[in-house]
Scaffold this motif. Structure first.
Motif, PDB file in Angstrom:
ATOM      1  N   UNK A  45     -81.901  48.004  44.775  1.00 44.78           N
ATOM      2  CA  UNK A  45     -82.915  48.214  43.751  1.00 44.78           C
ATOM      3  C   UNK A  45     -82.448  47.430  42.524  1.00 44.78           C
ATOM      4  N   UNK A  46     -83.200  46.407  42.174  1.00 44.05           N
ATOM      5  CA  UNK A  46     -82.789  45.491  41.110  1.00 44.05           C
ATOM      6  C   UNK A  46     -83.013  46.086  39.728  1.00 44.05           C
ATOM      7  N   UNK A  47     -82.132  45.735  38.822  1.00 45.51           N
ATOM      8  CA  UNK A  47     -82.249  46.086  37.421  1.00 45.51           C
ATOM      9  C   UNK A  47     -82.148  44.825  36.584  1.00 45.51           C
ATOM     10  N   UNK A  48     -81.820  44.997  35.318  1.00 45.66           N
ATOM     11  CA  UNK A  48     -81.707  43.838  34.445  1.00 45.66           C
ATOM     12  C   UNK A  48     -80.927  44.238  33.196  1.00 45.66           C
ATOM     13  N   UNK A  49     -80.677  43.252  32.366  1.00 46.75           N
ATOM     14  CA  UNK A  49     -80.002  43.438  31.087  1.00 46.75           C
ATOM     15  C   UNK A  49     -80.901  42.931  29.970  1.00 46.75           C
TER      16      UNK A  49
END
Length: 143
Positions: A8-12
């Motif tokens: 499950x991708x996230x980000x900054x």
């Protein structure tokens, strides 16, 4: 959730106030508990633990971890030739690794002072009744 493992991708997001790390696609709805693991060094290996029904979600909050998975063909005497899926979770790339029931997992820190958060959809007593353990080198000899 799926019956297969998935990232499950996230980000900054960064600005003059600092950095925000997020995984907005991760729903906490099925979660009933969580814990955090910090290894003393990069040689410690925790492997192999499996669950028939319990699902887990892994998130690296500091440093980096190598996580290996195998989808079990049986829980009594799984084959030694199962495919190993390998992932690196890193604090600089927010992701959550979802592991449904039916898999065995093992992991080790690959940086000093790494921390791994683990979320579960089972309470501790139910999890203990769904716990299977296998030898550290059953599926992989190089971590």
């Amino acid at each position: 959730m799926s019956n297969e493992h998935q990232i499950i991708e996230g980000d900054l997001f960064s600005d003059n106030r600092g950095t925000l790390s997020f995984v907005n696609a991760f729903s906490l709805q099925p979660i009933v508990r969580f814990y955090e693991i910090a290894h003393n060094d990069t040689t410690t290996i925790r492997a192999w633990q499996a669950h028939k029904k319990e699902s887990k979600w892994f998130y690296c909050s500091r440093g980096a971890f190598r996580i290996n998975l195998v989808k079990l063909d049986t829980f009594d005497n799984p084959s030694d030739d199962l495919e190993v899926f390998s992932f690196e979770l890193n604090e600089n790339k927010p992701q959550i690794l979802y592991i449904p029931g039916g898999y065995a997992n093992g992991f080790k820190a690959i940086t000093d002072d790494a921390k791994l958060m683990v979320f579960s959809n089972f309470d501790l007593e139910t999890s203990k009744q769904d716990d299977y353990r296998f030898e550290t080198n059953k599926w992989i000899n190089k971590w």
